[in-house]
Design a protein around this motif. Sequence first.
Motif, PDB file in Angstrom:
ATOM      1  N   ALA A 206       0.620  -1.046  -0.146  1.00 18.99           N
ATOM      2  CA  ALA A 206      -0.005  -0.333  -0.031  1.00 18.99           C
ATOM      3  C   ALA A 206       1.154   1.233  -0.146  1.00 18.99           C
ATOM      4  N   GLN A 207       2.053   1.367   0.467  1.00 21.63           N
ATOM      5  CA  GLN A 207       2.640   2.965   0.352  1.00 21.63           C
ATOM      6  C   GLN A 207       3.460   2.394  -0.798  1.00 21.63           C
ATOM      7  N   LEU A 208       4.493   1.427  -1.366  1.00 16.17           N
ATOM      8  CA  LEU A 208       4.433   1.819  -2.097  1.00 16.17           C
ATOM      9  C   LEU A 208       3.714   2.804  -3.263  1.00 16.17           C
ATOM     10  N   ALA A 209       2.075   1.781  -3.304  1.00 13.87           N
ATOM     11  CA  ALA A 209       0.834   2.225  -4.567  1.00 13.87           C
ATOM     12  C   ALA A 209       1.219   3.498  -4.388  1.00 13.87           C
ATOM     13  N   GLU A 210       0.576   4.504  -3.000  1.00 15.55           N
ATOM     14  CA  GLU A 210       0.647   5.163  -2.997  1.00 15.55           C
ATOM     15  C   GLU A 210       1.760   5.934  -3.320  1.00 15.55           C
TER      16      GLU A 210
ATOM     17  N   ALA B  64       6.510   2.019 -14.789  1.00 13.50           N
ATOM     18  CA  ALA B  64       7.735   1.429 -14.777  1.00 13.50           C
ATOM     19  C   ALA B  64       9.336   2.488 -14.557  1.00 13.50           C
ATOM     20  N   PHE B  65       8.894   3.745 -14.575  1.00 14.72           N
ATOM     21  CA  PHE B  65       9.831   4.458 -15.041  1.00 14.72           C
ATOM     22  C   PHE B  65       9.835   5.038 -13.592  1.00 14.72           C
ATOM     23  N   ARG B  66       8.756   5.775 -12.994  1.00 17.06           N
ATOM     24  CA  ARG B  66       8.026   5.738 -11.743  1.00 17.06           C
ATOM     25  C   ARG B  66       8.502   4.758 -10.871  1.00 17.06           C
ATOM     26  N   LEU B  67       8.377   3.298 -11.182  1.00 24.30           N
ATOM     27  CA  LEU B  67       8.953   2.658 -10.015  1.00 24.30           C
ATOM     28  C   LEU B  67      10.413   3.025  -9.862  1.00 24.30           C
ATOM     29  N   ALA B  68      11.111   2.728 -11.017  1.00 23.86           N
ATOM     30  CA  ALA B  68      12.161   2.866 -11.199  1.00 23.86           C
ATOM     31  C   ALA B  68      12.727   4.035 -10.230  1.00 23.86           C
ATOM     32  N   ASP B  69      12.486   5.168 -10.388  1.00 25.91           N
ATOM     33  CA  ASP B  69      13.115   6.733  -9.814  1.00 25.91           C
ATOM     34  C   ASP B  69      12.357   6.757  -8.928  1.00 25.91           C
ATOM     35  N   TYR B  70      11.417   6.317  -8.147  1.00 25.19           N
ATOM     36  CA  TYR B  70      11.520   5.962  -6.840  1.00 25.19           C
ATOM     37  C   TYR B  70      12.525   4.908  -6.234  1.00 25.19           C
ATOM     38  N   PHE B  71      13.206   3.969  -6.444  1.00 25.86           N
ATOM     39  CA  PHE B  71      13.468   3.442  -6.284  1.00 25.86           C
ATOM     40  C   PHE B  71      15.485   3.737  -5.963  1.00 25.86           C
ATOM     41  N   GLY B  72      15.585   4.897  -7.168  1.00 28.85           N
ATOM     42  CA  GLY B  72      15.905   5.598  -7.161  1.00 28.85           C
ATOM     43  C   GLY B  72      17.876   4.163  -8.350  1.00 28.85           C
ATOM     44  N   ILE B  73      17.206   3.544  -9.028  1.00 32.46           N
ATOM     45  CA  ILE B  73      17.532   2.913  -9.830  1.00 32.46           C
ATOM     46  C   ILE B  73      17.474   2.702 -11.369  1.00 32.46           C
ATOM     47  N   GLU B  74      17.835   2.031 -11.917  1.00 34.14           N
ATOM     48  CA  GLU B  74      17.485   2.614 -13.758  1.00 34.14           C
ATOM     49  C   GLU B  74      16.347   1.635 -13.591  1.00 34.14           C
ATOM     50  N   ILE B  75      15.780   2.098 -14.417  1.00 33.41           N
ATOM     51  CA  ILE B  75      14.731   0.909 -15.103  1.00 33.41           C
ATOM     52  C   ILE B  75      14.853  -0.302 -15.219  1.00 33.41           C
TER      53      ILE B  75
ATOM     54  N   GLN C 100      -3.903  -2.999  -5.319  1.00 33.64           N
ATOM     55  CA  GLN C 100      -3.929  -4.509  -6.065  1.00 33.64           C
ATOM     56  C   GLN C 100      -2.572  -4.631  -7.212  1.00 33.64           C
ATOM     57  N   THR C 101      -2.418  -3.312  -7.955  1.00 33.71           N
ATOM     58  CA  THR C 101      -2.009  -3.534  -9.364  1.00 33.71           C
ATOM     59  C   THR C 101      -0.299  -3.904  -8.491  1.00 33.71           C
ATOM     60  N   ILE C 102       0.510  -3.551  -7.737  1.00 37.16           N
ATOM     61  CA  ILE C 102       1.709  -3.961  -6.899  1.00 37.16           C
ATOM     62  C   ILE C 102       1.266  -5.249  -7.063  1.00 37.16           C
ATOM     63  N   LEU C 103       0.204  -5.927  -6.255  1.00 37.86           N
ATOM     64  CA  LEU C 103       0.250  -7.119  -6.182  1.00 37.86           C
ATOM     65  C   LEU C 103       0.671  -8.170  -7.274  1.00 37.86           C
ATOM     66  N   VAL C 104      -0.344  -7.782  -8.082  1.00 34.37           N
ATOM     67  CA  VAL C 104      -0.192  -8.723  -9.343  1.00 34.37           C
ATOM     68  C   VAL C 104       1.209  -7.973 -10.293  1.00 34.37           C
ATOM     69  N   MET C 105       1.854  -6.933  -9.851  1.00 37.91           N
ATOM     70  CA  MET C 105       2.673  -7.479 -10.405  1.00 37.91           C
ATOM     71  C   MET C 105       4.092  -7.836  -9.551  1.00 37.91           C
ATOM     72  N   GLU C 106       4.036  -7.832  -8.317  1.00 40.15           N
ATOM     73  CA  GLU C 106       5.188  -8.648  -8.043  1.00 40.15           C
ATOM     74  C   GLU C 106       5.353  -9.957  -7.799  1.00 40.15           C
ATOM     75  N   LYS C 107       3.824 -10.825  -8.005  1.00 40.29           N
ATOM     76  CA  LYS C 107       3.267 -11.873  -8.943  1.00 40.29           C
ATOM     77  C   LYS C 107       3.759 -12.350 -10.276  1.00 40.29           C
ATOM     78  N   GLY C 108       4.003 -11.821 -10.631  1.00 37.26           N
ATOM     79  CA  GLY C 108       4.067 -11.777 -12.476  1.00 37.26           C
ATOM     80  C   GLY C 108       2.905 -11.762 -13.349  1.00 37.26           C
ATOM     81  N   ASN C 109       1.629 -11.012 -12.870  1.00 35.47           N
ATOM     82  CA  ASN C 109       1.089 -11.093 -13.331  1.00 35.47           C
ATOM     83  C   ASN C 109       0.180  -9.957 -14.241  1.00 35.47           C
ATOM     84  N   TYR C 110       1.631  -9.161 -14.369  1.00 33.53           N
ATOM     85  CA  TYR C 110       1.092  -7.832 -14.414  1.00 33.53           C
ATOM     86  C   TYR C 110       2.110  -6.803 -15.507  1.00 33.53           C
TER      87      TYR C 110
END
Length: 77
Positions: A27-31, A55-66, A38-48
């Motif tokens: 929930a924290q990452l999703a926000e 993808a760029f937003r997530l990489a930017d949030y974690f401070g890593i390359e995509i 739910q989007t984070i959940l299905v992504m982590e399971k490899g179903n999305y």
Amino acid sequence: MSRIKEEDDRIDNKVYEHRVLRHLSQAQLAEAVGVSKQTILVMEKGNYSPSLMLAFRLADYFGIEITDLFTYRKGEK
């Protein structure tokens, strides 16, 4: 010559690993990146596979390359 079907391609991700290393709930990452838990959940399971923007937003949030977060697998089941 056989052609690789698009449905045999996949995108692996390390979202779960990076989220856990930072002690975040789904929930924290999703926000933080503007999606549902739910989007984070299905992504982590490899179903999305996320949009390129997400993808760029997530990489930017974690401070890593995509490419450190997502890996394209061509023609692998």
